[in-house]
Design an enzyme around this catalytic site. Structure first.
Site, PDB file in Angstrom:
ATOM      1  N   ASP A   1       0.873  -1.166   0.000  1.00 25.33           N
ATOM      2  CA  ASP A   1       0.000   0.000   0.000  1.00 25.33           C
ATOM      3  C   ASP A   1       0.922   1.230   0.000  1.00 25.33           C
ATOM      4  O   ASP A   1       2.113   1.138   0.295  1.00 25.33           O
ATOM      5  CB  ASP A   1      -0.965   0.011   1.198  1.00 25.33           C
ATOM      6  CG  ASP A   1      -2.148   0.953   0.944  1.00 25.33           C
ATOM      7  OD1 ASP A   1      -2.070   1.769  -0.006  1.00 25.33           O
ATOM      8  OD2 ASP A   1      -3.158   0.879   1.679  1.00 25.33           O
TER       9      ASP A   1
HETATM   10  C1  BGC Z   1      -4.886   3.493  -0.074  1.00 23.80           C
HETATM   11  C2  BGC Z   1      -4.958   2.527  -1.227  1.00 23.80           C
HETATM   12  C3  BGC Z   1      -4.742   3.275  -2.523  1.00 23.80           C
HETATM   13  C4  BGC Z   1      -3.407   3.978  -2.463  1.00 23.80           C
HETATM   14  C5  BGC Z   1      -3.056   4.754  -3.704  1.00 23.80           C
HETATM   15  C6  BGC Z   1      -3.622   4.322  -0.109  1.00 23.80           C
HETATM   16  O1  BGC Z   1      -3.671   5.325   0.840  1.00 23.80           O
HETATM   17  O2  BGC Z   1      -4.971   2.790   1.138  1.00 23.80           O
HETATM   18  O3  BGC Z   1      -6.188   1.868  -1.235  1.00 23.80           O
HETATM   19  O4  BGC Z   1      -4.827   2.408  -3.608  1.00 23.80           O
HETATM   20  O5  BGC Z   1      -3.417   4.892  -1.375  1.00 23.80           O
HETATM   21  O6  BGC Z   1      -3.847   5.861  -3.832  1.00 23.80           O
END
Ligand code: BGC
Length: 754
Positions: A267
């Site tokens: 993530d």
């Molecule tokens: C989120 C993800 C997301 C990523 C990119 C993170 O903060 O938890 O779900 O895909 O950011 O935007």
């Protein structure tokens, strides 16, 4: 002068010899006639150490490098999961300002899940994947399948509800649909990210049985049945290790037990330790030096945990290259399916088909919770004047909520949808009723709405009540929204009740007009202290670009509601298992001691409620919910026949088939979801009262009857035995329960497992 034929043959000769030369010089890694694993080995053999390392981490907010020298393309990722996110600047979260990146927003995954229709899930994935493809994306950051543990989780709207079986069945076609475009899905967030509060600073404590029975199945289905080419790790910790660099989750379970050959993506900003990132199963690092949402750090990419620090360890001989080659192998395998796949389609954006898919999923996902006195569908002969009241009737919902925020081609608001559908025959008038959130911007994408309001709450309420009194129908459209502390990433809701004094507004409207329908736009359950005062309640989710049209179609009866709740609505928060038995938002003593504030002082969250999540808890403990899992009404009526089983006794390697007839006994065509639950009548371990093990949506004309068939094997009867680390189906008596909601079992049949 050479004769014409001679020229031609000379040309043929020359080009043939070039061709021959060319074929000889096509390197194996580019030769499509060669098996992929051989091509991967060839590419690996040609890459330098630096080129391999470069592939393992981001080069911008959403892209990672390929190997320019070898013509191996970059990977471009995008959120996800309800539409393709707009372009941001190379190194910032701010908008890049492109004018060609608006898309169709599809209904949020809670709405998709509420269709209980696997075909809808495939249509969704295919359409969304086409938009991602057109936007030249290779990895879509979704779908999200974290289980609904508490109604306070700010991100529940992005997920598919409380049941591992329903989620597993719904996620697989979505993945296949997206990936049919040569675009990888990244099923997220693996695992145990069931709340937003403390998501970066908590450690989840859960027993193995609960992990395997409740929280892992959707991920397992996504990778083993759906073949999701990538999977995204989560932010939280499990067994004291961050999930995106976690030995137990990524190596032991995902890569060993499930034999996963795809790519583990972190993530955004979830990595914080080079050694763990190297050894514990992570393949591709994103978003380090950011908090995942707002903070950025220019050109920090060389400092990524899997960048220079990794290279240094290799050069110093402190780690070998076995892990590196495994990671690059996985990335190359992904490349051959996406960036280097010459057979992928071109995609398209906002086609008529896409709009139709968004609208239809919206219609099928809307859940009619209550319809006393058949207020709905609106009788156009009686509806001379329709009052639409509530902020959510006019509020853009595709902007906000965190990383799933979108820049849409258009969003049909509920009020506009209602006006378009009824405006010709009836006088449709609007009153706001209350003021909630007047914001309308996320990461520089602006809704363009001015929702400022000068009048006092009393004046707004007075206006709404007066309008309600003078109208034939009142449609209240309220609920939550995508502002911080509502249905939004990064924080949880602060309370279970509706915000902005809506309870008072609803009660006042109920007194003013008997023909009231309350429409809730939310991705979460809410308290309804007014439930008995209000005849009709509709759960309308976040429905994306076609929101207003889908809703109007259901209000008019053009679409007969057939959605079913993918999670339980408890009467009060304390009725939910995580709040009564488990820990939320974390261990109380640690909370009091200030833990969870930073990564040095993480807080523990113990899932004491174990396997009793959602209806498993309510059924087993006999706690009556406000609205139960699987519940949803229709404008017609259905009757279930008597359940039958093809045998009385089954053996461990056998299957058993149940049949039940469903008949449309009303006057309108409609769809019913036949649900199969299994109950273990006697067991050596605690089992939930019943568990969903099959469902089928059946479309029926008035008077029509169809037979629904469910075939199960012992996996539907098994529990996870932590000591044996295996699934066990204990011999004995079971019951197959069939009905149209977890609290509306219509027929059952007993059988025995030998
Ligand atoms: C989120 C993800 C997301 C990523 C990119 C993170 O903060 O938890 O779900 O895909 O950011 O935007």
């Amino acid at each position: 002068m050479l004769k014409k034929t001679a020229i031609v043959s000379l040309f043929t000769l020359i080009s043939a010899s070039y061709m021959a030369q060319n074929t000889k010089t096509i390197p194996v890694y580019l030769d499509e006639s060669k098996p992929v694993e051989q091509r991967i080995q060839d590419a690996l053999s040609k890459m330098t150490l630096e080129e391999k390392i470069a592939m393992l981490h981001a080069q911008s907010k959403f892209s990672s490098p390929g190997v320019p020298r070898l013509g191996i393309p970059e990977f471009w990722t995008t959120d996800g999961p309800h539409g393709v996110r707009s372009e941001v600047k190379w190194d910032e979260w701010d908008q890049a300002g492109w004018t060609n990146d608006s898309i169709i927003a599809y209904p949020a995954l809670t709405a998709l899940s509420a269709t209980w229709n696997k075909n809808m899930s495939w249509n969704y994935g295919k359409a969304l994947g086409e938009e991602a493809r057109y936007r030249k994306k290779d990895i879509l950051l979704g779908p999200g399948v974290n289980i609904y543990r508490t109604p306070l989780n700010g991100r529940n709207f992005e997920y598919m509800g409380e049941d591992p079986f329903l989620t597993s069945k719904m996620v697989v076609p979505y993945i296949k649909g997206v990936q049919s475009n040569g675009v990888a899905t990244s099923v997220k967030h693996f695992a145990l990210n069931n709340q937003e509060m403390f998501r970066h600073t908590s450690n989840v404590i859960v027993d193995d049985r609960t992990l395997y029975e409740i929280y892992l199945p959707p991920f397992k289905a996504a990778v083993t049945e759906g073949d999701s080419w990538t999977i995204m790790g989560a932010y939280d910790m499990y067994k004291g290790q961050y999930a995106s660099q976690n030995q137990y989750l990524l190596n032991d379970i995902l890569k060993k037990e499930w034999n996963y050959k795809g790519v583990v993506v972190s993530d955004w900003g979830a990595v914080n330790n080079t050694e763990q990132a190297i050894h514990n199963g992570l393949d591709l690092e994103f978003g380090s030096w950011t908090n995942g949402l707002s903070d950025g750090h220019s050109n920090a990419y060389d400092n990524y945990y899997l960048a220079q620090p990794y290279l240094k360890l290799i050069k110093e001989g402190k780690v070998g290259t076995k892990e590196l080659d495994d990671k690059v192998t996985r990335l190359l395998r992904l490349a051959y399916k996406t960036t280097m796949n010459r057979n992928k389609p071109f995609g398209n954006i906002a086609s008529e088909e896409h709009k139709a898919v968004a609208k239809e999923i919206g219609e099928e996902g809307i859940v009619l919770l209550k319809n006393q006195g058949n207020v709905l569908p609106i009788d156009i002969n009686k509806a001379k004047k329709i009052a639409v009241i509530g902020e959510n009737a006019i509020k853009i919902m595709t902007v906000g909520g965190g990383s799933s925020s979108l820049k849409v081609k258009y969003e049909t608001l509920p009020l506009d949808g209602i006006k378009a559908r009824f405006g010709k025959q009836a006088d449709v008038q609007y009153a706001r009723g209350y003021v909630g959130d007047i914001g309308g911007e996320y990461n520089g994408v602006k809704s363009g709405q001015n929702l400022k309001e000068e009048r006092s709450p009393e004046a707004l309420l007075e206006e709404a009540v007066a309008l309600a009194k003078s109208s034939d129908y009142v449609i209240f459209v309220g609920g939550l929204n995508k502002a911080d502390f509502q249905d939004s990433e990064g924080n949880d809701r602060k309370s279970y009740g509706l915000p902005y004094n809506q309870d008072q507004v609803i009660s006042a409207l109920a007194k003013a007009n008997k023909n009231l329908a309350v429409v809730l736009v939310s991705g979460n359950a809410v308290a309804m202290p007014w439930v008995k005062e209000v005849p009709t309640i509709v759960q309308a989710w976040y429905l994306g670009s076609e929101a207003g049209n889908s809703l109007a179609a259901v209000l008019a009866g053009d679409a007969n509601p057939s959605g079913k709740l993918p999670f339980t609505f408890p009467v009060k928060l304390e009725d939910n298992a995580a709040h009564q038995m488990g820990e939320y938002p974390g261990n109380k003593e640690e909370l009091a001691a200030g833990k969870g504030k930073d990564q040095k002082n993480p807080i523990n969250i113990k899932y004491n409620e174990g396997i009793l999540v959602g209806y498993r808890w309510h059924d087993t403990k006999k706690i009556k919910p406000l609205f139960s899992f699987g519940h949803g009404l229709s404008y017609t009526t259905f009757e279930f026949g008597k359940a039958k089983a093809d045998k009385k006794t089954m053996s461990q390697d056998d299957t058993i088939t149940f049949t039940v007839t469903v008949k449309n006994t009303g006057k309108k065509a409609g769809a019913e979801v036949a649900q199969l639950y299994i109950s273990d009548l006697k067991s050596s371990v605690q089992r939930p009262a019943k568990e969903l093990k099959g469902f089928e949506k059946v479309f029926l004309n008035p008077g029509e009857e169809k037979e629904v068939t469910f075939t199960i094997d012992k996996t539907a009867l098994s529990f996870f035995d932590a000591d044996k680390h295996d699934w066990v189906a204990e011999p004995g008596d079971f019951e197959a329960l069939m009905g149209n909601s977890s609290d509306a079992i219509k027929t059952k049949v007993k059988f025995t497992l030998k």
